[in-house]
Design a protein around this motif. Structure first.
Motif, PDB file in Angstrom:
ATOM      1  N   SER A   6       0.888  -1.138  -0.120  1.00  0.00           N
ATOM      2  CA  SER A   6       0.047  -0.026   0.262  1.00  0.00           C
ATOM      3  C   SER A   6       0.793   1.217   0.024  1.00  0.00           C
ATOM      4  O   SER A   6       0.956   1.668   0.922  1.00  0.00           O
ATOM      5  CB  SER A   6      -0.829  -0.059   1.237  1.00  0.00           C
ATOM      6  N   GLY A   7       1.416   1.628  -1.027  1.00  0.00           N
ATOM      7  CA  GLY A   7       2.183   2.881  -1.407  1.00  0.00           C
ATOM      8  C   GLY A   7       3.628   2.354  -0.739  1.00  0.00           C
ATOM      9  O   GLY A   7       3.721   1.238  -0.739  1.00  0.00           O
ATOM     10  N   ASN A   8       4.550   2.967  -0.569  1.00  0.00           N
ATOM     11  CA  ASN A   8       5.876   2.974  -0.150  1.00  0.00           C
ATOM     12  C   ASN A   8       6.129   3.394   1.164  1.00  0.00           C
ATOM     13  O   ASN A   8       7.322   3.680   1.549  1.00  0.00           O
ATOM     14  CB  ASN A   8       6.615   3.465  -1.110  1.00  0.00           C
ATOM     15  N   SER A  33      14.588   3.390   8.549  1.00  0.00           N
ATOM     16  CA  SER A  33      13.287   3.129   8.319  1.00  0.00           C
ATOM     17  C   SER A  33      13.465   2.057   7.353  1.00  0.00           C
ATOM     18  O   SER A  33      14.343   2.060   6.681  1.00  0.00           O
ATOM     19  CB  SER A  33      12.643   4.144   7.849  1.00  0.00           C
ATOM     20  N   ILE A  34      12.294   1.182   7.300  1.00  0.00           N
ATOM     21  CA  ILE A  34      12.504  -0.038   6.518  1.00  0.00           C
ATOM     22  C   ILE A  34      10.979   0.102   5.613  1.00  0.00           C
ATOM     23  O   ILE A  34       9.899   0.116   6.396  1.00  0.00           O
ATOM     24  CB  ILE A  34      12.441  -1.451   7.446  1.00  0.00           C
ATOM     25  N   SER A  35      10.925   0.006   4.344  1.00  0.00           N
ATOM     26  CA  SER A  35       9.738   0.287   3.599  1.00  0.00           C
ATOM     27  C   SER A  35       9.646  -1.297   2.911  1.00  0.00           C
ATOM     28  O   SER A  35      10.207  -2.133   2.895  1.00  0.00           O
ATOM     29  CB  SER A  35      10.328   1.215   2.385  1.00  0.00           C
ATOM     30  N   PRO A  36       8.224  -1.249   2.588  1.00  0.00           N
ATOM     31  CA  PRO A  36       7.901  -2.489   1.969  1.00  0.00           C
ATOM     32  C   PRO A  36       8.766  -3.019   0.729  1.00  0.00           C
ATOM     33  O   PRO A  36       9.391  -2.331   0.012  1.00  0.00           O
ATOM     34  CB  PRO A  36       6.438  -2.344   1.474  1.00  0.00           C
ATOM     35  N   GLY A  37       9.107  -4.405   0.546  1.00  0.00           N
ATOM     36  CA  GLY A  37       9.968  -4.602  -0.511  1.00  0.00           C
ATOM     37  C   GLY A  37      11.248  -4.828   0.014  1.00  0.00           C
ATOM     38  O   GLY A  37      12.204  -5.162  -1.023  1.00  0.00           O
ATOM     39  N   SER A 166      -3.935 -11.815   9.936  1.00  0.00           N
ATOM     40  CA  SER A 166      -3.895 -10.523   8.895  1.00  0.00           C
ATOM     41  C   SER A 166      -2.684 -11.011   8.068  1.00  0.00           C
ATOM     42  O   SER A 166      -2.744 -11.731   7.424  1.00  0.00           O
ATOM     43  CB  SER A 166      -3.146  -9.625  10.080  1.00  0.00           C
ATOM     44  N   THR A 167      -1.712 -10.056   7.790  1.00  0.00           N
ATOM     45  CA  THR A 167      -0.725 -10.301   7.153  1.00  0.00           C
ATOM     46  C   THR A 167       0.626 -10.086   7.497  1.00  0.00           C
ATOM     47  O   THR A 167       0.560  -9.027   8.341  1.00  0.00           O
ATOM     48  CB  THR A 167      -0.837  -9.613   5.648  1.00  0.00           C
ATOM     49  N   ALA A 168       1.715 -10.887   7.338  1.00  0.00           N
ATOM     50  CA  ALA A 168       2.978 -10.577   8.025  1.00  0.00           C
ATOM     51  C   ALA A 168       3.542  -9.747   7.078  1.00  0.00           C
ATOM     52  O   ALA A 168       3.759  -9.844   5.747  1.00  0.00           O
ATOM     53  CB  ALA A 168       3.925 -11.806   7.986  1.00  0.00           C
ATOM     54  N   ARG A 169       3.920  -8.385   7.379  1.00  0.00           N
ATOM     55  CA  ARG A 169       4.515  -7.426   6.492  1.00  0.00           C
ATOM     56  C   ARG A 169       6.246  -7.178   6.893  1.00  0.00           C
ATOM     57  O   ARG A 169       6.690  -6.877   5.809  1.00  0.00           O
ATOM     58  CB  ARG A 169       3.632  -6.181   6.558  1.00  0.00           C
ATOM     59  N   LEU A 170       6.376  -7.171   7.936  1.00  0.00           N
ATOM     60  CA  LEU A 170       7.842  -7.262   8.213  1.00  0.00           C
ATOM     61  C   LEU A 170       8.057  -8.403   9.204  1.00  0.00           C
ATOM     62  O   LEU A 170       7.799  -8.320  10.490  1.00  0.00           O
ATOM     63  CB  LEU A 170       8.085  -5.739   8.995  1.00  0.00           C
ATOM     64  N   VAL A 171       9.118  -9.300   8.782  1.00  0.00           N
ATOM     65  CA  VAL A 171       9.665 -10.414   9.328  1.00  0.00           C
ATOM     66  C   VAL A 171      10.805 -10.366   9.694  1.00  0.00           C
ATOM     67  O   VAL A 171      11.810  -9.883   8.925  1.00  0.00           O
ATOM     68  CB  VAL A 171       9.219 -11.745   8.887  1.00  0.00           C
ATOM     69  N   ILE A 172      11.264 -10.357  11.091  1.00  0.00           N
ATOM     70  CA  ILE A 172      12.705 -10.415  11.663  1.00  0.00           C
ATOM     71  C   ILE A 172      13.247 -11.725  11.767  1.00  0.00           C
ATOM     72  O   ILE A 172      12.554 -12.497  12.503  1.00  0.00           O
ATOM     73  CB  ILE A 172      12.707  -9.417  13.098  1.00  0.00           C
ATOM     74  N   LEU A 173      14.175 -11.935  11.181  1.00  0.00           N
ATOM     75  CA  LEU A 173      14.735 -13.177  11.423  1.00  0.00           C
ATOM     76  C   LEU A 173      16.109 -13.132  12.093  1.00  0.00           C
ATOM     77  O   LEU A 173      17.071 -12.570  11.529  1.00  0.00           O
ATOM     78  CB  LEU A 173      15.191 -13.988  10.026  1.00  0.00           C
ATOM     79  N   ASP A 174      16.391 -13.721  13.173  1.00  0.00           N
ATOM     80  CA  ASP A 174      17.563 -13.603  13.965  1.00  0.00           C
ATOM     81  C   ASP A 174      18.246 -14.848  13.832  1.00  0.00           C
ATOM     82  O   ASP A 174      18.035 -15.917  14.200  1.00  0.00           O
ATOM     83  CB  ASP A 174      17.178 -13.328  15.408  1.00  0.00           C
TER      84      ASP A 174
END
Lengths: 480, 315
Positions: A6-8, A33-37, A166-174
């Motif tokens: 949804s936008g950037n 900042s972290i943007s989609p994609g 919902s939807t996972a949009r930002l996944v943090i993988l450690d």
């Protein structure tokens, strides 16, 4: 994955975020900042602030100063990481071993309720597993403790990516690939690329250089709580990345030039390749959690007996870094805590006077700050408790001293005192095996073993012991 | 002032206070004439509870999950075998004691084997093993009630300077255990293991040896208690140990020993043992029926434990 792009608008924005733990600045003004994609590769040495940053982003910790804002899938601003679709997958496995795979999904998915929730949970987690790890062969109805470590990690990753209402949009993988084999890891990297191409974002922490360069679109390098580099991946070379991490504001002691002695008599060698000479200070390094502590504990347990006290012939003593788990006897006084090991080398009936005398001597020698050594050990600060544990070990005659990251949470003054004592004792022929998460400390050692994935990845001696060499050996330099 | 208040921070004070209060309340009903008789009875019967309590205290000091539930069976087996070998003949008292101790050594060794070799939790291991010990006692006894030798019975029921002989025995054992705990290396090892087994091991304590010796020590103490109790009451009975299962645990807890491990308290065991006898005799003199007596005993124990532990929490 509709709605994701949804936008950037950035999914999360940190502005001058700081986090203090007492006087320690774990995070010292980070703007990001972290943007989609985007797939963000986050790298840095131990204690650089990676985990603190991750915990601020996923809402686990509140910032001491600065701001963190999120944008949800509809483009609205929010302060809640959950509604923005932020998910975390941790390296320490956080699944409940006595529940099934599907039931573990339910823990973070509160909408699964009513009759038939198990069936819906099974379908959802199976779909997520199929998507990330095609051909995974994990039955969603099986209890987690039946799974291998790698399979558990796969489940945990799948839960991170699953919709969960919902939807996972930002996944943090450690460090998600540390327990996965190459093929499975490749599947995960493929999925990360697909996920990001569809508008999702990923923060990816790993020690595998190849993986960073294969997936990340942007690399953020952290050091001492600050972001020291934040550039597109294409601007980095491997060596350049290692160099960027290595520029720690060196707070090593200036007075610590140890003359390199000639050491001949090898007194210790393990099948895993760890070795030490008489009078040598041997450092164990590498990223935290890569098997150094386990190697030392195993060495100690195998060299000593829980059935027999070796008395004055005991070969090894242990200085704990995890004081609560491995060191402090919490009900006892300072004196009793300090004397337990040395008493075991003496007579069956205790000599009270001699014990008090011993306490006085060592209170002076290590500088324990207390009015009375009969005070409870827990009345001391962490650093002073650590001094008691040093006294416990150094007071014995054992020729080998094992130290499991003993400087955690110890102030600078104490550290300097302890460095001095270690050098004195080594000069008298004692051998130290010293695991430290602080690279500056390791650089003072005569020989350094760097650990990666529970194996020794490099043995450094003499002038080879540099921060760069240690970092290079800590990270996997080949292609993933 | 400060010193007189400090005594209330001692964990053993609560069991002694409770025993004194109950003692006074009983006398309030029966009159002061019965004071010596009541004290004498409390010392006699309290001694058996104190001896098994000392053993249970050592085991519970090892930390959560450590308890010996085979104490009643060990008492019965040691008493049965001891009396059988003495066969009521004079001059056999020491032989009987030796056999009783040997029985204790065997049951303790058996418990150790089950706990270490088969890696059973101590609760399960000692409970299951106690069925075996009880069966051996039944098998060797065959319903016969053998009287103890007369001299031994006289000793067990006799007194010295107005104090029951069994109380002297228990007192000597208490002092030995107190010295072991406070003044010996082994005591330090036991207390260290109970606080944090892993930390103790990393400090060089042979923790498994400490555990094994402790489980054998509790069985030896139980066998002494069984031998004395059988001599005291004129013979071994198959249910003679049964009341000492709860009793041994209750006196440890009331006596101020930490259930979390790592802290022992010998004087508290004595206060608690006297209290456990006195509370029953008080309820008896107040005419409480058996059911009410049990309810009240349980309630009182709970309150004493709460009082003792909340005091310690404030330290």
């Amino acid at each position: 994955m509709e709605n994701v792009a949804s936008g950037n608008a950035p999914i999360v924005t940190l502005t001058d975020a700081e986090k203090h733990f007492g006087p320690v600045r774990a995070l010292d003004g980070v703007s990001l900042s972290i943007s989609p994609g985007e797939c963000l590769g986050l790298v840095g040495h131990n204690g650089a602030g990676k985990s603190t940053l991750v915990n601020l982003i996923n809402g686990g910790l509140a910032p001491s100063a600065g701001q963190i804002t999120y944008t949800d899938a509809l483009g609205k601003d929010t302060l809640n990481p959950m509604s923005a679709g932020v998910r975390s997958v941790f390296q320490e496995l956080s699944l409940c071993p006595n529940l099934t795979v599907a039931e573990n999904l339910r823990i973070s998915h509160s909408d699964l309720k009513g009759s038939g929730w198990r069936r819906r949970a099974r379908e959802e987690i199976s779909a997520a597993l199929d998507q990330v790890f095609p051909g995974h062969g994990i039955d969603a109805g099986i209890e987690v403790d039946q799974l291998s470590i790698a399979q558990r990690q796969m489940v945990e990753i799948a839960i991170g990516f699953s919709p969960r209402g919902s939807t996972a949009r930002l996944v943090i993988l450690d460090e998600p690939t540390s327990s996965l084999d190459a093929g499975i890891a490749e599947q995960l990297l493929d999925h990360i690329r697909t996920f990001c191409a569809a508008g999702g974002a990923v923060i990816f922490i790993t020690h595998m250089m190849g993986e960073i360069f294969a997936t990340a679109s942007r690399i953020v390098v952290m050091s001492d709580g600050k972001v020291v580099a934040d550039r597109p991946t294409t601007d980095f070379t491997r060596q350049g990345l290692v160099d960027a991490m290595g520029h720690v504001a060196a707070n090593s002691d200036p007075e610590t030039q140890s003359e390199k002695r000639v050491l001949t008599e090898e007194i210790l060698r393990t099948p895993q390749g760890l070795s030490a000479h008489r009078g040598e200070i041997v450092g164990l390094s590498g990223l935290a959690g890569h098997g150094q502590a386990e190697a030392l504990a195993r060495l100690y347990f195998e060299s000593t007996s829980s059935w027999r006290s070796l008395g004055s012939k005991s070969q090894m003593v242990f200085v704990a870094g995890d004081r609560g788990r491995d060191g402090v006897l919490p009900l006892w006084s300072i004196l009793r805590n300090a004397s337990i090991t040395v008493l075991g080398q003496g007579k069956w009936l205790l000599d009270h006077k001699a014990e008090v005398e011993f306490g006085k001597t060592w209170k002076e020698r290590v500088g324990i700050r207390t009015e009375n050594i009969d005070n409870p050990i827990l009345s001391l600060s962490g650093g002073n408790q650590q001094k008691v544990l040093f006294a416990r070990a150094l007071a014995s005659d054992a020729p080998v001293v094992i130290m499991d990251d003993p400087m955690r949470g110890v102030d600078v003054g104490t550290k300097r005192d302890v460095y001095r004592m270690i050098r004195e004792e080594a000069a008298r022929g004692r051998t130290f095996l010293w695991y430290s998460t602080e690279t500056a400390e390791v650089c003072e050692c005569d020989r350094v073993f760097v650990y990666r994935n529970h194996e020794i990845s490099a043995e450094l001696t003499g002038d080879d012991i540099t921060e760069d060499q240690i970092l290079a050996a800590s990270f996997e330099m080949q292609e993933a | 002032m400060k010193r007189s208040m400090q005594i209330f921070t001692r964990p053993w004070i609560w069991s002694w206070l409770a025993a004194a209060v109950v003692f006074a309340m009983t006398l309030a009903l029966t009159g002061a004439d019965g004071a010596t008789g009541l004290a004498y009875a409390a010392l006699s019967f309290g001694s058996f509870a104190a001896i098994v309590g000392l053993g249970q205290m050592l085991v519970m000091t090892l930390g959560p999950g450590n308890v010996d539930l085979s104490i009643p069976a060990t008492m019965t087996l040691a008493a049965t075998l001891g009396l059988k070998v003495m066969n009521s003949e004079p001059g056999n008292a020491m032989l009987g004691l030796g056999v009783a101790l040997l029985a204790g050594l065997l049951t303790g060794g058996m418990n150790v084997l089950l706990i270490f070799l088969l890696r059973l939790p101590p609760i399960i291991a000692t409970l299951a093993a106690s069925l075996v010990y009880q069966s051996v006692a039944i098998w060797s006894n065959r319903g016969l009630r053998i009287k103890p030798p007369e001299a031994l019975a006289d000793f067990a029921t006799g007194r010295l300077i107005g104090v029951p002989n069994v109380a002297w025995v228990a007192l000597v054992l208490s002092i030995i255990i107190w010295i072991v705990l406070e003044r010996s290396l082994w005591g330090r090892w036991l207390l260290a293991s109970g606080q944090n087994m892993r930390a103790a091991r990393l400090a060089g304590v042979p923790v498994q040896a400490v555990r094994a010796v402790t489980y054998i020590a509790v069985a030896l103490l139980a066998s002494v208690a069984g031998y004395l109790l059988a001599s005291f009451s004129g013979g071994a009975a198959l249910n003679m140990g049964s009341e000492y299962l709860l009793m041994s645990i209750a006196v440890v807890v009331i006596g101020g020993t930490s259930v979390a491990g790592g802290f022992s308290n010998v004087p508290g065991i004595w206060g608690a043992s006297l209290f456990m006898f006195l509370v029953v005799s008080m309820l008896n003199s107040y005419g409480a029926g058996a059911g009410l007596r049990m309810v009240l005993t349980g309630t009182i124990i709970i309150f004493i434990v709460i009082a003792a532990s909340s005091r310690r929490g404030r330290l």
